[in-house]
Design an enzyme around this catalytic site. Structure first.
Site, PDB file in Angstrom:
ATOM      1  N   HIS A 369      -5.484 -13.352 -58.831  1.00 55.83           N
ATOM      2  CA  HIS A 369      -5.621 -12.650 -60.116  1.00 55.83           C
ATOM      3  C   HIS A 369      -5.889 -13.629 -61.253  1.00 55.83           C
ATOM      4  O   HIS A 369      -5.667 -14.837 -61.128  1.00 55.83           O
ATOM      5  CB  HIS A 369      -4.402 -11.766 -60.391  1.00 55.83           C
ATOM      6  N   ASP A 379       0.362 -19.851 -63.319  1.00 58.19           N
ATOM      7  CA  ASP A 379       0.298 -18.441 -62.926  1.00 58.19           C
ATOM      8  C   ASP A 379      -0.631 -17.681 -63.857  1.00 58.19           C
ATOM      9  O   ASP A 379      -0.256 -17.351 -64.983  1.00 58.19           O
ATOM     10  CB  ASP A 379       1.709 -17.843 -62.994  1.00 58.19           C
ATOM     11  N   GLU A 416      -2.742  -8.003 -62.681  1.00 58.68           N
ATOM     12  CA  GLU A 416      -1.695  -8.190 -61.672  1.00 58.68           C
ATOM     13  C   GLU A 416      -0.322  -8.247 -62.319  1.00 58.68           C
ATOM     14  O   GLU A 416       0.659  -7.729 -61.769  1.00 58.68           O
ATOM     15  CB  GLU A 416      -1.967  -9.477 -60.878  1.00 58.68           C
ATOM     16  N   GLU A 417      -0.247  -8.905 -63.472  1.00 59.26           N
ATOM     17  CA  GLU A 417       1.053  -9.115 -64.103  1.00 59.26           C
ATOM     18  C   GLU A 417       1.741  -7.807 -64.483  1.00 59.26           C
ATOM     19  O   GLU A 417       2.968  -7.734 -64.518  1.00 59.26           O
ATOM     20  CB  GLU A 417       0.907 -10.014 -65.336  1.00 59.26           C
ATOM     21  N   ASP A 445      -1.890 -16.958 -55.484  1.00 58.31           N
ATOM     22  CA  ASP A 445      -1.505 -16.555 -56.838  1.00 58.31           C
ATOM     23  C   ASP A 445      -1.281 -17.826 -57.649  1.00 58.31           C
ATOM     24  O   ASP A 445      -2.214 -18.391 -58.206  1.00 58.31           O
ATOM     25  CB  ASP A 445      -0.246 -15.682 -56.759  1.00 58.31           C
ATOM     26  N   HIS A 530       5.947 -17.795 -66.818  1.00 60.11           N
ATOM     27  CA  HIS A 530       5.708 -16.654 -67.712  1.00 60.11           C
ATOM     28  C   HIS A 530       6.084 -16.931 -69.171  1.00 60.11           C
ATOM     29  O   HIS A 530       6.350 -16.004 -69.933  1.00 60.11           O
ATOM     30  CB  HIS A 530       6.469 -15.415 -67.219  1.00 60.11           C
TER      31      HIS A 530
END
Length: 756
Positions: A369, A379, A416-417, A445, A530
């Site tokens: 993604h 990420d 995706e998140e 990922d 994140h």
């Protein structure tokens, strides 16, 4: 008696006829054996040459990977934003520059964004000079941050799909917010009802923390980044001086507990499609019913200092220099307000296709993604950069004459998140084609977050993963392979985990339609996950300074792809599956043997699977040896032919020389059985209460979307039966055992390729 005599007579006649066929065919074939094998060998394509070339330093390029990652992470690019559309355009143009057929597939999906947030801490008995603590809920820009201007584009810290509302309540500290943590609070007499739960990130999916708090009676949830887990807990400092999360860092993310667009459960979010209302989405049970917010380590410690009551157990405490953690409730009172907006936004999946020459209707699918909560250096764009590197190398092979046997599909997913949305919508949109044609799905990922190779897969890919990692140098020590470092600890055997959790885009492929899949990475977890600090600087300093790990991921990923796309016979081994299911069934038996539940049907089905897996492995080996000419080196020509004749005659087929030169139909038939067997682990009805999840061996844990147990339907039923303790509830456990037994039996039937 007449019937028995007829069957016996028929058997003897068939046996005699079969013997004559064997003799005549073997004799006939022996005459022209040299000519036959000469034909076979001369027609073989030198795929191994290209596979060896793929991993060579002459075509890999860490400078290009570094450049791609830099370009993809210059701005925050959450799903549905203009910055993410620009990132999609970059991926598309890069792939197009390699002359790979690429296009964008768009879906209109329901996403959420923060409008306003407020968090205020008060003490009822506080002195008049003490003012309430009003948290600013802001991640600080560090000195010298080259992305300071772009950092202002980062969305305010929030939980996607969080419930809007205002709540006020005393604080209860709930450790990691697991079911067992709330059970412990109840045992200690801590009343969670009408409280606002404070829990820390680290063990389970954040959405399950919020849901578990709701189930315990809480009216709101605050999830914070504890210094013990993400701050290093020592004197190293934090980013940018060290890899650890700064005190103001916040882990944002989704609290949606499903897969795909919540408003289109089970069907694709194409323009003008049917949609559920907001009320209907809530009734589905996958979005939280209480407000929540993520906060930083600094804010979490401030709140914990306001909590009194019993001292928490030692394993519930924070870092050694932190405050003493107590359970509450209160006396600290939190006022939490969150207002979010829901919007239908367009997302873009980038799809690229390298068409196969011999089997264009068989697909090997790669996916990663692109959308990120902030800059996304780890990420997910370490994976996106690796995907572009795989594409770059495959194009270089094409220029040197390579063509894949099967079609390779490279996918760059969006959203995706928010809940695996881009990949799930695409799978739902292409369900029938994928179910009938997809060989495997290979996911990456967070490609690189540190040292150490990690892999998860469905078991039939275990041997292929081990074979492939033996062919690639360890980026930390080029004198050994990745396999050697991977298998070094703790017992000289690599650990391959399973794909039961809902942590990435493999979910729709494995858990919804049953496609053999794998997921690979270097590193596991990283402190700035994140947060605003997951940027290119962090990657250059701590994640992969020389981008060697990126090169290694691309090498393993691409070699897996090439072997699945090019090998004449699919390199699947279902014996691994059978042995593992046997082990897990025995563990299950030990757990519930005193409850009257019979596992004999499951053990019998697993035995049939083991037999079927053994048979197809032997059958494939015979045909591989013959078609490659290896049979002549392993045994006499006559014996080699004899084995083929035996197998074919047992299936009631005659064998002629022209068939044995290249029996493409037989190759295809064996491969189809290997490809379709994974589908048989799925059940059309899905799991009880969770119908989207159709795989009866792998699915997310009911109380932790990141975690999983084997036999999820049985596991859910056992949990319910233990809670209710009624004969009826244990009868439902037996029903789930029967369901899994039937699925495993169906897998063996597919592998055998025979009608009952």
């Amino acid at each position: 008696m007449k019937k028995q005599w007829s069957e016996s007579h028929s058997h003897n006649y068939t046996k005699s006829k079969y013997s004559m066929v064997k003799i005549s065919i073997v004799s006939f074939l022996a005459i022209g054996i040299a000519t036959s094998f000469s034909f076979v060998l001369s027609s073989s394509s030198p795929k191994s040459y290209y596979h060896s070339l793929y991993k060579s330093n002459s075509i890999s390029d860490n400078a290009s990977i570094s450049h791609d990652l830099y370009m993809l992470t210059r701005r925050p690019h959450a799903a549905g934003t203009e910055a993410n559309a620009q990132a999609a355009a970059y991926v598309l143009s890069t792939l197009a520059s390699y002359s790979i057929n690429s296009h964008i597939v768009s879906y209109d999906v329901s996403l959420t964004y923060p409008i306003s947030r407020s968090l205020v801490l008060t003490q009822p008995e506080q002195a008049s000079e003490q003012l309430p603590v009003v948290f600013d809920l802001r991640q600080e820009i560090y000195d010298g941050d080259p992305y300071a201007d772009a950092a202002r584009e980062v969305l305010p810290s929030f939980h996607a799909y969080a419930k809007s509302g205002t709540v006020r309540g005393a604080v209860v500290y709930a450790n990691y917010g697991r079911v067992e943590d709330f059970k412990r609070l109840k045992e200690m007499g801590v009343n969670v009802t009408e409280s606002i739960v404070l829990a820390r990130y680290g063990k389970i999916y954040r959405g399950d923390i919020v849901n578990n708090a709701f189930e315990a009676g809480a009216i709101g949830a605050i999830v914070y980044t504890d210094k013990k887990d993400y701050g290093g807990g020592g004197d190293e400092g934090w980013f940018p001086e060290a890899k650890w999360m700064p005190p103001s860092g916040v882990q944002v993310g989704s609290v949606y507990d499903g897969a795909g667009d919540p408003s289109t459960p089970g069907w694709p979010s194409i323009q003008g499609c049917e949609r559920l209302s907001d009320d209907e989405v809530e009734k589905q049970g996958n979005v939280p019913l209480i407000p929540s917010l993520p906060v930083s380590a600094a804010d979490g410690e401030t709140i914990i200092r306001s909590v009194g009551g019993q001292v928490a157990d030692a394993d519930w405490q924070g870092s050694k220099d932190g405050p003493t953690y107590r359970l509450g409730p209160g006396p600290g009172i939190l006022n939490l307000t969150y207002t979010g907006k829901k919007a239908i936004e367009t997302i873009q999946n980038v799809i690229s296709i390298i068409e196969g020459v011999e089997e264009p209707d068989r697909f090997v699918v790669l996916g990663n993604h692109r959308d990120a909560w902030t800059f996304g250096a780890v990420d997910p764009n370490s994976g996106t950069a690796a995907l572009l590197e795989v594409a770059r190398r495959l194009r270089k092979l094409e220029k040197r004459g390579w063509k894949p046997r099967r079609t390779i599909v490279l996918c760059n997913w969006d959203a995706e998140e928010y809940g695996l949305i881009g990949s799930t919508e695409w799978v739902e949109d292409n369900r029938q084609l994928l179910a009938s044609r997809a060989v495997a799905y290979l996911n990456v990922d967070c490609a690189v977050s540190g040292a150490g190779f990690h892999a998860s897969a469905t078991p039939q890919l275990d041997k292929l993963l081990m074979k492939t990692t033996r062919q690639v140098d360890d980026p930390e020590n080029s004198s050994q392979s990745i396999y050697e470092s991977w298998a070094a600890a703790p017992d000289n055997s690599p650990t391959i985990e399973r794909l039961g959790g809902g942590g990435s885009d493999y979910a729709a492929f494995v858990q919804h339609i049953g496609i053999a899949s794998a997921d690979i990475s270097f590193g596991r977890g990283y402190p700035v996950y994140h947060s605003m600090y997951d940027d290119f600087v962090w990657m250059e300093k701590f994640g992969d300074p020389m981008f060697r790990r990126h090169i290694a991921v691309a090498s393993v990923w691409g070699l897996l792809t090439l072997q699945l796309a090019d090998e004449e016979f699919l390199p699947f081994d279902y014996l691994s599956y059978a042995y593992e299911l046997q082990e897990k069934a025995k563990e299950l038996e030990d757990e519930i043997s005193d409850k009257g539940t019979r596992l004999a049907p499951l053990f019998e089905s697993i035995k049939k699977l083991r037999d079927a897996a053994t048979k197809i492995n032997q059958e494939r080996k015979v045909w591989q040896d013959f078609l490659s000419g290896q049979g002549l080196t392993d045994m006499s020509a006559k014996d080699s032919i004899q084995r083929i004749v035996n197998i074919q005659a047992m299936e009631g087929k005659r064998v002629w020389p022209w068939m044995l030169k290249r029996d493409k139909v037989k190759v295809r038939e064996i491969n189809d059985r290997l490809m379709m067997a994974e589908r048989a682990f799925t059940d059309a009805e899905g799991l009880s209460g969770r119908p989207w999840y159709k795989h009866l061996i792998y699915a997310p844990s009911k109380h932790d979307d990141y975690g999983s147990n084997y036999f999820p339907g049985i596991d859910d039923a056992i949990e319910k039966a233990k809670s209710l303790g009624t004969p009826e509830s244990w009868h439902l456990v037996q029903h789930q055992v029967w369901r899994v037994s039937r699925a495993v039996r169906h897998v063996s039937q597919v592998l055998n390729g025979e009608l009952t």
